[in-house]
Design a protein around this motif. Sequence first.
Motif, PDB file in Angstrom:
ATOM      1  N   ALA A 182       0.758  -1.306   0.079  1.00 56.75           N
ATOM      2  CA  ALA A 182      -0.114  -0.070   0.047  1.00 56.75           C
ATOM      3  C   ALA A 182       0.937   1.349  -0.192  1.00 56.75           C
ATOM      4  N   GLU A 183       2.184   1.173   0.659  1.00 55.68           N
ATOM      5  CA  GLU A 183       2.981   2.259   0.781  1.00 55.68           C
ATOM      6  C   GLU A 183       3.373   2.807  -0.654  1.00 55.68           C
ATOM      7  N   TYR A 242      -4.737   1.007  -2.895  1.00 58.49           N
ATOM      8  CA  TYR A 242      -4.128  -0.411  -2.924  1.00 58.49           C
ATOM      9  C   TYR A 242      -5.395  -1.269  -2.357  1.00 58.49           C
ATOM     10  N   ALA A 243      -5.874  -0.976  -1.222  1.00 60.56           N
ATOM     11  CA  ALA A 243      -7.214  -1.787  -0.573  1.00 60.56           C
ATOM     12  C   ALA A 243      -8.334  -1.781  -1.626  1.00 60.56           C
ATOM     13  N   THR A 298       7.798   1.511 -12.208  1.00 57.78           N
ATOM     14  CA  THR A 298       8.548   2.914 -11.861  1.00 57.78           C
ATOM     15  C   THR A 298       9.687   2.682 -10.973  1.00 57.78           C
ATOM     16  N   ARG A 299      10.365   3.789 -10.686  1.00 60.74           N
ATOM     17  CA  ARG A 299      11.767   3.704  -9.997  1.00 60.74           C
ATOM     18  C   ARG A 299      11.275   3.228  -8.350  1.00 60.74           C
ATOM     19  N   HIS A 300       9.971   3.381  -7.864  1.00 62.79           N
ATOM     20  CA  HIS A 300       9.684   2.988  -6.687  1.00 62.79           C
ATOM     21  C   HIS A 300       9.148   1.495  -6.549  1.00 62.79           C
ATOM     22  N   ASN A 301       8.832   0.834  -7.695  1.00 62.93           N
ATOM     23  CA  ASN A 301       8.302  -0.381  -7.598  1.00 62.93           C
ATOM     24  C   ASN A 301       9.220  -1.412  -8.557  1.00 62.93           C
TER      25      ASN A 301
END
Length: 422
Positions: free
Chosen positions: A132-133, A144-145, A169-172
């Motif tokens: 979720a973050e 997310y939920a 993405t860069r974050h995932n």
Amino acid sequence: MSVAAAPARLVDHFQHGLAAPICLTWELTYACNLACVHCLSSSGRRDPRELTTAQCKAVIDELERMQVFYVNIGGGEPTVRPDFWEIVDYAVAHHVGVKFSTNGVRITRDVAARLAGSDYIDVQISLDGATAEINDAVRGTGSYATAVRAMEHLADAGFAGFKLSVVVTRHNAGQLDAFKALADRYGAQLRLTRLRPSGRGADVWDELHPTAAQQRELYDWLVAHGEQVLTGDSFFHLSAYGQALPGLNLCGAGRVVCLIDPVGDVYACPFAIHDSFLAGNVREPGGFERVWRSSELFTELRAPQSGGACASCAHFDSCRGGCMAAKFFTGLPLDGPDPECVQGYGADALLARDDAGVPKPSGDHSHSRAAAGKPPRHGEPGRGGPGPVPVVIGRAPVSAAPVSACQQDPLAGFAPAATVGR
Ligand code: SF4
Ligand code: SF4
């Protein structure tokens, strides 16, 4: 139209365009309950000029006549259109299968059960973080939920093989194994797509697109798992690392791919929403068929293309200079290297570009701009008129009817057919 002799390679056949698109994306509305930071169509609020129910049905009639076997429906969030299920039912009853993309907001237990009963409707749940973050930072609090709940409903209803769609993405980028595990948990198939600098994505591309090191890791991961995930034409530029990846290794814009937007404008590709890639409108005389088969833009895109600066690259046959939309919206020349060129030429070109010359995506229906009383960002021809209007949420039941599967792979289920105007 005449039928061309079969070419030696499928890719050569595609380059000249087909009698009907293999991957037709149809965005039904700009309305959306979310405000994802990278939304390719800058969605949020409905456009009052969006196609009516009757006009949507007329488009479907035309697609049936053209033997377009299925469409990828998106938005915005298409399920918030009050006539969404009516349009879906009409499509499948007219032999046009539907795969629709959703953030899951309308996928209740009842809807999931109805969807599971149809062989002609496929569902794609969007999620951009395996936690979720990570996800909610991009797609909004609670998204997310919502997506996980939708997947639970689909799995509980016995809907096997629906799609879990992730923009890398860069974050995932470090969560690929976790995404695969998540898809497996719900009996879904993972689909990975590239972050393009389109729509609001143009505003965040610099900070969100994967680093060069992450691209290499993504390539290695795809080499190991590529047969189990769907990627469409997202990552053919990574084939320049060595081994060709599954999928189509050329830009299919205007040849096998196109977009019908909510107001009926037809663009060469869902990620190329700009007047430079606007080929016509389904409401004009001759409708979609004329646009697809004989518009000036699509005819031009189907003509032999110069490799430009990339022609001398040893990897050109697999990479072909990469994605047209990614180049355009980062301000790079269309006949030059992709901004994520694995040889580093794109990064060099980005450093040398004139930022003032970077084109802006057409249209902006974002909640934030409207809420702030700002006009649409564009002002370009065909994009003027009254501003966006609030979302009206409603639904009608969906019934079982006929689906095929592009599965975001332009090659899936394809049997070479007639080419256009050849
Ligand atoms: S412009 Fe990019 S996203 Fe669009 S069809 Fe070409 S390669 Fe695919
Ligand atoms: S130079 Fe062009 S063809 Fe070669 S890898 Fe880079 S983008 Fe691809």
